[in-house]
Structures are given as structure tokens and as C-alpha cells.
Scaffold this active site. Structure first.
Site, mmCIF file in Angstrom:
data_model
loop_
_atom_site.group_PDB
_atom_site.id
_atom_site.type_symbol
_atom_site.label_atom_id
_atom_site.label_comp_id
_atom_site.label_asym_id
_atom_site.label_seq_id
_atom_site.Cartn_x
_atom_site.Cartn_y
_atom_site.Cartn_z
ATOM 1 C CE LYS A 98 -4.398 -1.512 1.785
ATOM 2 N NZ LYS A 98 -4.148 -2.862 2.342
ATOM 3 C CG PHE A 99 4.809 3.353 1.943
ATOM 4 C CD1 PHE A 99 4.604 4.727 1.838
ATOM 5 C CD2 PHE A 99 6.129 2.882 1.912
ATOM 6 C CE1 PHE A 99 5.678 5.612 1.727
ATOM 7 C CE2 PHE A 99 7.197 3.762 1.795
ATOM 8 C CZ PHE A 99 6.975 5.128 1.703
ATOM 9 C CD1 TRP A 100 7.275 -0.419 0.407
ATOM 10 C CD2 TRP A 100 8.325 1.123 -0.829
ATOM 11 N NE1 TRP A 100 8.364 0.023 1.128
ATOM 12 C CE2 TRP A 100 9.031 0.970 0.390
ATOM 13 C CE3 TRP A 100 8.804 2.048 -1.754
ATOM 14 C CZ2 TRP A 100 10.180 1.711 0.699
ATOM 15 C CZ3 TRP A 100 9.946 2.785 -1.449
ATOM 16 C CH2 TRP A 100 10.621 2.615 -0.244
ATOM 17 C CG LEU A 234 13.223 1.782 8.534
ATOM 18 C CD1 LEU A 234 12.602 3.096 9.000
ATOM 19 C CD2 LEU A 234 12.567 1.343 7.219
ATOM 20 C CB CYS A 235 15.600 1.005 13.881
ATOM 21 S SG CYS A 235 15.355 -0.096 15.277
ATOM 22 C CB ILE A 236 9.847 1.248 14.219
ATOM 23 C CG1 ILE A 236 9.872 2.310 13.113
ATOM 24 C CG2 ILE A 236 8.634 1.444 15.129
ATOM 25 C CD1 ILE A 236 8.735 2.240 12.140
ATOM 26 C CE LYS A 243 1.425 1.093 18.116
ATOM 27 N NZ LYS A 243 0.263 0.217 18.163
ATOM 28 C CG LEU A 245 6.631 5.524 13.221
ATOM 29 C CD1 LEU A 245 5.877 6.844 13.105
ATOM 30 C CD2 LEU A 245 6.899 5.225 14.698
ATOM 31 C CB ILE A 513 27.922 -0.598 6.588
ATOM 32 C CG1 ILE A 513 29.266 -0.530 5.859
ATOM 33 C CG2 ILE A 513 28.158 -0.845 8.054
ATOM 34 C CD1 ILE A 513 29.822 0.830 5.762
HETATM 35 S S1 MYA Z 1 16.829 -2.164 6.090
HETATM 36 C C1 MYA Z 1 16.690 -2.496 7.820
HETATM 37 C C2 MYA Z 1 15.279 -2.341 8.268
HETATM 38 N N1 MYA Z 1 15.178 -2.416 9.714
HETATM 39 C C3 MYA Z 1 14.843 -3.519 10.385
HETATM 40 O O1 MYA Z 1 14.565 -4.568 9.828
HETATM 41 C C4 MYA Z 1 14.880 -3.392 11.900
HETATM 42 C C5 MYA Z 1 13.792 -4.160 12.601
HETATM 43 N N2 MYA Z 1 12.478 -3.777 12.077
HETATM 44 C C6 MYA Z 1 11.892 -2.575 12.306
HETATM 45 O O2 MYA Z 1 12.420 -1.700 12.976
HETATM 46 C C7 MYA Z 1 10.543 -2.379 11.644
HETATM 47 O O3 MYA Z 1 9.956 -3.637 11.395
HETATM 48 C C8 MYA Z 1 10.631 -1.569 10.314
HETATM 49 C C9 MYA Z 1 9.237 -1.525 9.675
HETATM 50 C C10 MYA Z 1 11.077 -0.155 10.624
HETATM 51 C C11 MYA Z 1 11.575 -2.191 9.325
HETATM 52 N N3 MYA Z 1 12.393 -1.154 3.962
HETATM 53 O O4 MYA Z 1 5.548 0.942 10.176
HETATM 54 P P1 MYA Z 1 5.021 -0.249 9.490
HETATM 55 C C12 MYA Z 1 7.328 -1.280 4.691
HETATM 56 C C13 MYA Z 1 11.418 -0.489 3.337
HETATM 57 O O5 MYA Z 1 3.647 -0.657 9.866
HETATM 58 P P2 MYA Z 1 6.947 -1.827 10.923
HETATM 59 C C14 MYA Z 1 17.110 -0.454 6.048
HETATM 60 O O6 MYA Z 1 17.400 0.157 7.014
HETATM 61 C C15 MYA Z 1 6.342 -2.398 4.488
HETATM 62 O O7 MYA Z 1 6.536 -3.033 3.258
HETATM 63 N N4 MYA Z 1 10.116 -0.608 3.625
HETATM 64 O O8 MYA Z 1 6.020 -1.513 9.667
HETATM 65 C C16 MYA Z 1 16.893 0.230 4.696
HETATM 66 C C17 MYA Z 1 5.038 -1.638 4.591
HETATM 67 O O9 MYA Z 1 4.794 -0.934 3.387
HETATM 68 P P3 MYA Z 1 3.733 -1.534 2.281
HETATM 69 C C18 MYA Z 1 9.795 -1.446 4.625
HETATM 70 O O10 MYA Z 1 7.263 -3.272 10.889
HETATM 71 C C19 MYA Z 1 15.637 1.046 4.774
HETATM 72 C C20 MYA Z 1 5.326 -0.587 5.657
HETATM 73 O O11 MYA Z 1 6.770 -0.455 5.687
HETATM 74 C C21 MYA Z 1 10.751 -2.162 5.326
HETATM 75 O O12 MYA Z 1 6.410 -1.271 12.181
HETATM 76 C C22 MYA Z 1 15.224 1.615 3.450
HETATM 77 C C23 MYA Z 1 4.845 -1.031 7.021
HETATM 78 O O13 MYA Z 1 5.110 -0.017 7.922
HETATM 79 C C24 MYA Z 1 12.090 -2.001 4.950
HETATM 80 N N5 MYA Z 1 13.095 -2.668 5.551
HETATM 81 O O14 MYA Z 1 8.313 -1.048 10.581
HETATM 82 C C25 MYA Z 1 13.946 2.398 3.527
HETATM 83 N N6 MYA Z 1 10.136 -2.901 6.264
HETATM 84 O O15 MYA Z 1 2.384 -1.402 2.878
HETATM 85 C C26 MYA Z 1 13.492 2.924 2.177
HETATM 86 C C27 MYA Z 1 8.831 -2.658 6.137
HETATM 87 O O16 MYA Z 1 3.931 -0.732 1.053
HETATM 88 C C28 MYA Z 1 14.281 4.108 1.756
HETATM 89 N N7 MYA Z 1 8.618 -1.792 5.149
HETATM 90 O O17 MYA Z 1 4.139 -2.960 2.082
HETATM 91 C C29 MYA Z 1 13.757 4.678 0.466
HETATM 92 C C30 MYA Z 1 14.580 5.865 -0.036
HETATM 93 C C31 MYA Z 1 14.218 7.129 0.745
HETATM 94 C C32 MYA Z 1 15.137 8.304 0.415
HETATM 95 C C33 MYA Z 1 14.888 8.872 -0.961
HETATM 96 C C34 MYA Z 1 15.804 10.050 -1.282
HETATM 97 C C35 MYA Z 1 15.615 10.552 -2.592
#
Ligand code: MYA
Length: 513
Positions: A98-100, A234-236, A243, A245, A513
């Protein structure tokens, strides 16, 4: 994990074969539901992205999306227990991002003809003027906070959040434990911006509950240089999961990058999102096999005995290349030149200037308080020329459950380059032999500095030495993503069956990293 060892690295890590029954059932249901709604193209892509799953389906379905879809539907729990299908994370409904779906990233199955090359470039073009100057509001009770990592107490807050809540393996046995020194190293390279270290605090307690970081990177995708950012950490907080976030944090870091005129980014993750530009596999070389076995990282293969395993992973006492020594400041120019020429052969790589090479590869010995995070060794020939270098960094993982050990000390292969790979045409056998010697010598240092395991991905030319150096295939994958940039797929070093592709190797020359 296929045989020898189980990955510590959480990104791309999958569960072991012995998961509890309930979770398998949930994964099976999700997978079956997902398959129902998939088009032929999507099935093909799902399998391309999940070579372990494709492998499970057997050769009958290879290359035929209809057969593959049928096979997917027929998968029983036993099938789902193994391979990548076993991960609940990886079988989310492919249509439900939904987000992506709202973001400038390629979608699954969007090309009319998946074999046709797309024109590479930005997806959405914007100017800084169009970007909001203030962040989107957060839920009541939470507020935005920029973290100043030069302030030790704020650095400690980030460390604490990550230490308790960052990436774990699916069985919650291990969790990354980035030290404060690695965090500084990873988040403060030349050109780093304080505003790109963004957090969310609980307004009342002031506790840091969410974080995301970006660093600047000059990225080359084939012939195009992109002034981009690299998003990581990215960490919550566990109590605030699910939620929505994460999308808020991602949109905020996007806004902050956009405000600096940066509209593209690179990021990696173990989960499948729309849509990877490449997928690499983790490999692990046991160093302290006994400890890895005791903590449940490495299994004892059937028909083996602990003493056989220990003998198998013995590391030579001494390195073999003459002229191999630790990198010094005076080598920065030569290493930057060699690395730049070496990375030119990959389709995805960073362009490093001298300051960046110094930051990423040189351990600063002057600051005695700073613990060492990166080890780089150069080869200097008799004419004082730097002909090769190899580097690795240290990343520990905490052992979560009860164990007599508290952490695993892992070395991650970082960048390397050798003149042997730069002849024209490339003498592949000579390159293979040189890389094997370089990696074997770096292993000697890994052992010397007390590492338990040496980890590497299937990227760069790693396919030329992983097997020979006894790196066992892990069950984790690392997907590479580009934000707001359409690019044709880049080989990740494994074939459709998730086996090392020693012929094609990988087009990925970028580590994270
Ligand atoms: S990768 C490391 C990610 N961190 C962890 O795995 C640590 C442990 N987990 C957590 O802290 C949480 O579970 C996280 C999700 C924070 C991961 N990349 O808030 P929600 C989407 C991208 O309810 P939560 C790293 O650091 C998911 O598909 N999206 O979920 C690189 C869903 O969206 P959709 C992710 O579990 C990060 C939505 O989030 C990821 O509470 C790059 C759900 O949100 C993920 N790893 O929190 C980020 N995990 O409905 C992108 C879940 O669409 C950067 N989701 O499926 C993009 C570029 C931005 C900059 C642009 C500049 C131009």
C-alpha cells in the site's frame, strides 16, 4: 540455511528449517493467497527474486510461468518449510504494497515484455522548490528529532535503539549489535549531513523510538552517475511496530534528501519490496566453528563430527603474499586509483574520491580511543607499487536467547581490488587464483583479530573464491533497491536456483554496511 552455517546478518536472513508449525501454516496461507492474484509476469518475477523458492519447485517449472504458478499452488507445508518460501516476511501479498505503490519505484510485472530492456533513468522529476519545508505531522504524543551524532549521549541513544530493536534473524536468535564506532563510521562519511540522522521521540519521556539515516553517495548505474543518498538504519521500537510509522520515516528522509537536491537513493533489505534491481546471497565462512555450533549458528552436518568440522575450518597461521601489509595513510591515493579502475567493471558501484577512500578503508590509528571497525591490507610490490588490496569490517551480533556466549564477532568482506583483474582481456584463471590468495590471507587476519565468522555476499567477483575458501551458502538474501530510478536488472551472483553463478558473476560492485 543449506548446510554449513546459518547467517548472522539479519538483512536477507531467513529462518532455519525447524520453525514452529503455526508459523509455517501462516506462511503457507499467505503464499497461496498471494499466488491466486498473480499474473504470469508476477509469478516469473516472484521466482526470479526467490531463487530458493524456485529451487523448491523443481526443474519442471523452470522458465514456465504457468507451470510455476501451478506448482506454487500445489506447494504443501513440507515444501514451504524449506527455501525462501518459509519466511512469512517474504510471502506477503504481492499486490498489497500500500505504501510502496505510492512511491516512485518500479512495480512488479509492470513491463509489457519482461525480457525487454527499459530506458534507465529517474521515474519522477521534481525540483527543490516543490518540496515541503516542514515535516509531516506525527501521531499525537510523538515528535521529530534530529540526532547529533557528534554528541556522545545522542549517539548512545541511537545505539540503544538499534541494539534493542534492529534487524534480527527470523527466529530471534541473533540481533545486529552495531557498536557506537561502527555507527559513526557508517553514518558520518565525508559530506554527511546532520539533518539526515532523523529520529522520532515520545514527547513525554523524550525516548527515541524511531530512526532512519541517509548518507550522500555518488552512485554509478552502468554509465550514469547519480548524485544519490544511501538509506540505512531504519528502525522502530518493537512496541510501535505495525502502526505504519515506517512509511512516515521513509517519507521524511525522502523530503530531507530532496531539500538537498537529492532525488535518488539506494537501499538494501532482506525483505522483498517493489522492486529489487539485484538480489545477492549471503555466504559464511566459519572461523571458530565450535562457538558457532554452540550458539546455533552452524549445524553439525549429518555424518560429520565436531572434530572434522574444526579441522575443516582451520585457518593457516601465516599469510602467503609477500608485500602484504596494513594500509597506511600514504596508500590512499594508490588505493583510490586501483579501486576506481576495479569498480568500473560493475554495473552498480559507488564513485569514491580520496577522502571517501580514506574514511571507508583506513583505520585511524591516531585516535587510540576509537575501536577499529575496518581492516585493510595492501600488497606493495618491489617497485613500491600497490597492486592489490582487500578489506573487511567488524559487525557483532548479540545472542538473544540463553547461551554461554553473548555475541558473535563477524567480519564482513568489504571492498577489494587487484591489478590481476585489470588486464585486457582479463585472465580469469589468474584473477581467480589471485583473489583466492588475497581472501585466504585476509582470513588469517580475521582469525588473528578474534572473528568467529567471515561473511560475504555473492556480489563483485566473489563467485571466484567463495567455494574454494569454504564459505558455505547461507539462507539469507540481500535485495538491492533504487529509489526513483528505473534500471534494468543487475546480476546478483546467483542463478535462478540460488546457486553461485561462477560464470556470469555479479554486476554489483556496491557493498552496504
Ligand atoms: S533495512 C533495515 C530495516 N530495519 C529492520 O529490519 C529493523 C527491525 N524492524 C523494524 O524496525 C521495523 O519492522 C521496520 C518496519 C522499521 C523495518 N524497507 O511501520 P510499518 C514497509 C522499506 O507498519 P513496521 C534499512 O534500514 C512495508 O513493506 N520498507 O512496519 C533500509 C510496509 O509498506 P507496504 C519497509 O514493521 C531502509 C510498511 O513499511 C521495510 O512497524 C530503506 C509497514 O510499515 C524495509 N526494511 O516497521 C527504507 N520494512 O504497505 C526505504 C517494512 O507498502 C528508503 N517496510 O508494504 C527509500 C529511499 C528514501 C530516500 C529517498 C531520497 C531521494
Amino acid at each position: 540455511m543449506s548446510d554449513e552455517s546459518k547467517p548472522v546478518k539479519g538483512k536477507g536472513k531467513e529462518k532455519d528449517k525447524e520453525k514452529d508449525e503455526k508459523e509455517r501454516e501462516r506462511a503457507a496461507k499467505k503464499l497461496h493467497k498471494a499466488v491466486e492474484g498473480l499474473s504470469k509476469e508476477q509469478v516469473t518475477q516472484l521466482l526470479d527474486l526467490n531463487p530458493a523458492l524456485a529451487n523448491e519447485l523443481g526443474s519442471g517449472s523452470d522458465g514456465d510461468p504457468n507451470a510455476a504458478a501451478d506448482a506454487l499452488k500445489r506447494l504443501n507445508l513440507q515444501d514451504i518449510m524449506t527455501g525462501l518460501a518459509s519466511s512469512g516476511k517474504n510471502v506477503k501479498d504481492m499486490g498489497a504494497y500500500k505504501f510502496w505503490a505510492t512511491q516512485p519505484v518500479p512495480k512488479f510485472g509492470e513491463e509489457a515484455d519482461p525480457n525487454q530492456q527499459v530506458e534507465e533513468g529517474p521515474i519522477k522529476v521534481q525540483t527543490v522548490d516543490e518540496i515541503p519545508k516542514t515535516p509531516a505531522p506525527l501521531l499525537d504524543g510523538f515528535e521529530w528529532s534530529t540526532l547529533d551524532l557528534l554528541d556522545e549521549s545522542q549517539l548512545k541513544e541511537v545505539w540503544e535503539l538499534l541494539n534493542g530493536h534492529y534487524v534480527e534473524d527470523d527466529e530471534a536468535m541473533f540481533r545486529f549489535n552495531y557498536s557506537a564506532s561502527i555507527l559513526k563510521w557508517a553514518m558520518m562519511p565525508p559530506g554527511w549531513k546532520k539533518q539526515w540522522h532523523r529520529g522520532v521521540r515520545a514527547s513525554q519521556s523524550r525516548k527515541l523510538v524511531g530512526f532512519i539515516a541517509a548518507i550522500p553517495v555518488e552512485l554509478r548505474v552502468r554509465n550514469n552517475i547519480i548524485h544519490a543518498s544511501e538509506v540505512n538504519f531504519l528502525c522502530i521500537h518493537k512496541k510501535l511496530r505495525s502502526k505504519r510509522l515506517a512509511p512516515v520515516l521513509i517519507k521524511e528522509i525522502t523530503r530531507l534528501c530532496n531539500l538537498e537536491g537529492v532525488f535518488q537513493a539506494i537501499y538494501t533489505g532482506g525483505i522483498v519490496l517493489p522492486k529489487p534491481v539485484s538480489t545477492c546471497r549471503y555466504f559464511h565462512r566459519a572461523i571458530n566453528w565450535q562457538k558457532l555450533y554452540e550458539v546455533g549458528f552452524s549445524p553439525l552436518p549429518p555424518n560429520s563430527k565436531p572434530q572434522f568440522q574444526i579441522r575443516k575450518y582451520a585457518v593457516p597461521e601465516r599469510n602467503s603474499i609477500s608485500g602484504l601489509r596494513e594500509m597506511q595513510k600514504k596508500d590512499v591515493g594508490a588505493v583510490q586509483d586501483l579501486l576506481t579502475r576495479y569498480l568500473a567493471k560493475y554495473e552498480l558501484a559507488a564513485e569514491f574520491d580520496k577522502q571517501e577512500v580514506e574514511h571507508w578503508l583506513l583505520h585511524n590509528k591516531k585516535n587510540a580511543l576509537e575501536e577499529q571497525v575496518v581492516w585493510t591490507y595492501v600488497v606493495e610490490d618491489e617497485h613500491k607499487k600497490i597492486t592489490d588490496f582487500i578489506s573487511f569490517y567488524c559487525l557483532e551480533s548479540s545472542i538473544i536467547g540463553p547461551s554461554k556466549h553473548s555475541s558473535i564477532k563477524a567480519a564482513y568482506l568489504f571492498y577489494y581490488a587487484t591489478e590481476t583483474g585489470l588486464s585486457s582481456p582479463v585472465d580469469r584463471e589468474a584473477l581467480k587464483s589471485r583473489l583466492n590468495t588475497l581472501v585466504s590471507d585476509s582470513l588469517v587476519f580475521c582469525k588473528k583479530y578474534g572473528f568467529d565468522v567471515y561473511n560475504a555476499l555473492s556480489l563483485m567477483d566473489n563467485g571466484l573464491f567463495l567455494e574454494e575458501q569454504k564459505f558455505g551458502p547461507g539462507d539469507g538474501q540481500l535485495h538491492y533497491y533504487l529509489f526513483n530510478y528505473r534500471a534494468n536488472p543487475i546480476a546478483g551472483g546467483v542463478d535462478r536456483r540460488n546457486h553461485l553463478d561462477t560464470k556470469t558473476l555479479s554486476g554489483v560492485g556496491k557493498t552496504q554496511i
